[in-house]
Design a protein around this motif. Sequence first.
Motif, PDB file in Angstrom:
ATOM      1  N   ALA A   1      85.951 181.581  91.952  1.00  0.00           N
ATOM      2  CA  ALA A   1      86.279 182.995  92.105  1.00  0.00           C
ATOM      3  C   ALA A   1      86.806 183.269  93.512  1.00  0.00           C
ATOM      4  N   LEU A   2      87.976 183.924  93.594  1.00  0.00           N
ATOM      5  CA  LEU A   2      88.567 184.320  94.861  1.00  0.00           C
ATOM      6  C   LEU A   2      88.772 185.826  94.846  1.00  0.00           C
ATOM      7  N   ALA A   3      88.503 186.469  95.973  1.00  0.00           N
ATOM      8  CA  ALA A   3      88.649 187.919  96.049  1.00  0.00           C
ATOM      9  C   ALA A   3      89.260 188.308  97.385  1.00  0.00           C
ATOM     10  N   GLU A   4      89.984 189.417  97.404  1.00  0.00           N
ATOM     11  CA  GLU A   4      90.603 189.884  98.647  1.00  0.00           C
ATOM     12  C   GLU A   4      89.585 190.472  99.608  1.00  0.00           C
ATOM     13  N   ARG A   5      88.445 190.925  99.088  1.00  0.00           N
ATOM     14  CA  ARG A   5      87.400 191.505  99.931  1.00  0.00           C
ATOM     15  C   ARG A   5      86.065 190.846  99.585  1.00  0.00           C
ATOM     16  N   PRO A   6      85.199 190.646 100.555  1.00  0.00           N
ATOM     17  CA  PRO A   6      83.893 190.042 100.270  1.00  0.00           C
ATOM     18  C   PRO A   6      82.944 191.049  99.637  1.00  0.00           C
ATOM     19  N   ASP A   7      82.150 190.585  98.671  1.00  0.00           N
ATOM     20  CA  ASP A   7      81.135 191.455  98.084  1.00  0.00           C
ATOM     21  C   ASP A   7      79.765 191.105  98.652  1.00  0.00           C
ATOM     22  N   ASP A   8      78.737 191.778  98.166  1.00  0.00           N
ATOM     23  CA  ASP A   8      77.386 191.546  98.700  1.00  0.00           C
ATOM     24  C   ASP A   8      76.952 190.099  98.518  1.00  0.00           C
ATOM     25  N   ALA A   9      77.338 189.491  97.396  1.00  0.00           N
ATOM     26  CA  ALA A   9      76.940 188.095  97.146  1.00  0.00           C
ATOM     27  C   ALA A   9      77.582 187.163  98.165  1.00  0.00           C
ATOM     28  N   TRP A  10      78.854 187.453  98.535  1.00  0.00           N
ATOM     29  CA  TRP A  10      79.525 186.614  99.539  1.00  0.00           C
ATOM     30  C   TRP A  10      78.828 186.739 100.884  1.00  0.00           C
ATOM     31  N   TRP A  11      78.530 187.974 101.309  1.00  0.00           N
ATOM     32  CA  TRP A  11      77.845 188.157 102.594  1.00  0.00           C
ATOM     33  C   TRP A  11      76.480 187.458 102.594  1.00  0.00           C
ATOM     34  N   ALA A  12      75.785 187.515 101.475  1.00  0.00           N
ATOM     35  CA  ALA A  12      74.457 186.890 101.410  1.00  0.00           C
ATOM     36  C   ALA A  12      74.536 185.396 101.632  1.00  0.00           C
ATOM     37  N   LEU A  13      75.574 184.750 101.094  1.00  0.00           N
ATOM     38  CA  LEU A  13      75.725 183.308 101.281  1.00  0.00           C
ATOM     39  C   LEU A  13      76.297 182.969 102.652  1.00  0.00           C
ATOM     40  N   ALA A  14      77.292 183.744 103.119  1.00  0.00           N
ATOM     41  CA  ALA A  14      77.977 183.417 104.366  1.00  0.00           C
ATOM     42  C   ALA A  14      77.150 183.746 105.596  1.00  0.00           C
ATOM     43  N   LEU A  15      76.365 184.843 105.527  1.00  0.00           N
ATOM     44  CA  LEU A  15      75.571 185.263 106.679  1.00  0.00           C
ATOM     45  C   LEU A  15      74.071 185.286 106.410  1.00  0.00           C
ATOM     46  N   GLY A  16      73.704 185.379 105.138  1.00  0.00           N
ATOM     47  CA  GLY A  16      72.289 185.484 104.797  1.00  0.00           C
ATOM     48  C   GLY A  16      71.757 186.899 104.883  1.00  0.00           C
ATOM     49  N   ARG A  17      72.672 187.887 105.064  1.00  0.00           N
ATOM     50  CA  ARG A  17      72.263 189.290 105.242  1.00  0.00           C
ATOM     51  C   ARG A  17      73.511 190.167 105.236  1.00  0.00           C
ATOM     52  N   GLU A  18      73.270 191.476 105.380  1.00  0.00           N
ATOM     53  CA  GLU A  18      74.375 192.412 105.538  1.00  0.00           C
ATOM     54  C   GLU A  18      75.042 192.190 106.904  1.00  0.00           C
ATOM     55  N   PRO A  19      76.359 192.317 106.993  1.00  0.00           N
ATOM     56  CA  PRO A  19      77.028 192.104 108.283  1.00  0.00           C
ATOM     57  C   PRO A  19      76.864 193.287 109.222  1.00  0.00           C
TER      58      PRO A  19
ATOM     59  N   LEU B   1      83.928 182.203  96.316  1.00  0.00           N
ATOM     60  CA  LEU B   1      82.503 182.302  96.016  1.00  0.00           C
ATOM     61  C   LEU B   1      82.152 181.513  94.766  1.00  0.00           C
ATOM     62  N   VAL B   2      81.157 180.643  94.897  1.00  0.00           N
ATOM     63  CA  VAL B   2      80.472 180.060  93.742  1.00  0.00           C
ATOM     64  C   VAL B   2      79.103 180.718  93.744  1.00  0.00           C
ATOM     65  N   ARG B   3      78.905 181.662  92.873  1.00  0.00           N
ATOM     66  CA  ARG B   3      77.729 182.530  92.959  1.00  0.00           C
ATOM     67  C   ARG B   3      76.425 181.731  92.993  1.00  0.00           C
ATOM     68  N   GLY B   4      75.620 182.108  93.969  1.00  0.00           N
ATOM     69  CA  GLY B   4      74.334 181.463  94.128  1.00  0.00           C
ATOM     70  C   GLY B   4      74.390 180.092  94.754  1.00  0.00           C
ATOM     71  N   ALA B   5      75.595 179.611  95.095  1.00  0.00           N
ATOM     72  CA  ALA B   5      75.708 178.243  95.605  1.00  0.00           C
ATOM     73  C   ALA B   5      76.479 178.144  96.913  1.00  0.00           C
TER      74      ALA B   5
ATOM     75  N   ALA C   1      80.084 179.685  99.618  1.00  0.00           N
ATOM     76  CA  ALA C   1      81.126 180.643  99.938  1.00  0.00           C
ATOM     77  C   ALA C   1      82.055 180.057 100.988  1.00  0.00           C
ATOM     78  N   ILE C   2      83.278 180.604 101.061  1.00  0.00           N
ATOM     79  CA  ILE C   2      84.243 180.191 102.072  1.00  0.00           C
ATOM     80  C   ILE C   2      85.153 181.377 102.387  1.00  0.00           C
ATOM     81  N   ARG C   3      85.708 181.389 103.582  1.00  0.00           N
ATOM     82  CA  ARG C   3      86.702 182.391 103.992  1.00  0.00           C
ATOM     83  C   ARG C   3      87.995 181.645 104.319  1.00  0.00           C
ATOM     84  N   ALA C   4      89.129 182.211 103.919  1.00  0.00           N
ATOM     85  CA  ALA C   4      90.420 181.597 104.220  1.00  0.00           C
ATOM     86  C   ALA C   4      91.408 182.687 104.593  1.00  0.00           C
ATOM     87  N   ALA C   5      92.273 182.391 105.567  1.00  0.00           N
ATOM     88  CA  ALA C   5      93.272 183.358 106.015  1.00  0.00           C
ATOM     89  C   ALA C   5      94.593 182.640 106.231  1.00  0.00           C
ATOM     90  N   VAL C   6      95.668 183.214 105.745  1.00  0.00           N
ATOM     91  CA  VAL C   6      97.002 182.658 105.948  1.00  0.00           C
ATOM     92  C   VAL C   6      97.675 183.372 107.106  1.00  0.00           C
TER      93      VAL C   6
END
Length: 316
Positions: A186-204, A230-234, A236-241
């Motif tokens: 799954a790829l998205a233009e904006r991060p959701d709560d699940a992405w923040w939870a994996l990438a930071l472990g909390r709200e940013p 995002l691979v939910r529950g497993a 996350a990654i961020r990419a920028a062109v």
Amino acid sequence: MERLEDLVGRRVALRHRLGSGLLTDAVGELTVDGASLVVQTRRGPVRVARPDVVAARAIPPAVPRRPSWAAVAHLENLCADAWPARVDEPLGAWRLRAAGGFTGRANSALAVGDPGTPVPAALEAVRTFADGHGVPPRVHVPVGSPWDRAVAAAGWVLDAGHEAGAEVAVLVADLDRLAAHHPAVALAERPDDAWWALALGREPTPDERWVLDPGSHAAPDRTVRTVFGLVRGAGAIRAAVVGDHLHLSRLAVRPEDRRAGTGTALTAAAAAWGREQGARWAVLQVALHNTVARAFYDALGAAEHHRYRYLVPGNR
């Protein structure tokens, strides 16, 4: 002549006939593609029919060529654009950056090129800027560069206490290789709560959101395009062109999901997206002490382009 089968995968000098009957040499790694031999030269692949081979021998690996400082500066500025600081002010060709202390990259002066003033005066401006934005004075500079030597000569020293690592390798990789055979992620233009939870472990925090999610504050026609995998529950990654490069960052995989292909799948999906956006190369920044991440990207074919380090005033 050594047996061709014994030379596959090695660097060779292969003499062969052209259609005109003239002889020429191809130098590079030897591979096989069906009935043809392929020599991966610096100018691209050279395909040779086996009957046209006159001689072949193994030769030592090529001495790596150091990229020009202009190329290093260009790549550093691409990475800075992909990882936007909340405040980014020019000092000649230098960039004074602050983002509430979130990461050294966004809270340091990127010292590449001419600051437009003598280096001691430029470093004083770095101090003044840092004091005004509540961050420590710090310079981000490519190792061994003229700017590195100039800042060190002014008495600035390695920021040995930098928790994330004071010395960093900048790696590059071919997107075609990274994107090969990627599964659905799954790829998205904006991060959701699940992405923040994996990438930071909390709200940013507001500063973390600003740096990681340019879509939260930039115009829709921004030149930096960002996607969040995002691979939910497993994992996350961020990419920028930016231009023809895909900047990969914030790869996070839960410990229990490591060595199961999650990181590879996330990286490959991001690479495939970047290729669709017109990027040709991937670039990422990994602290030298992060041997696990460096081994992971090495296995995916990433190579070191250059290194940078953080320098701080020696008398603080």
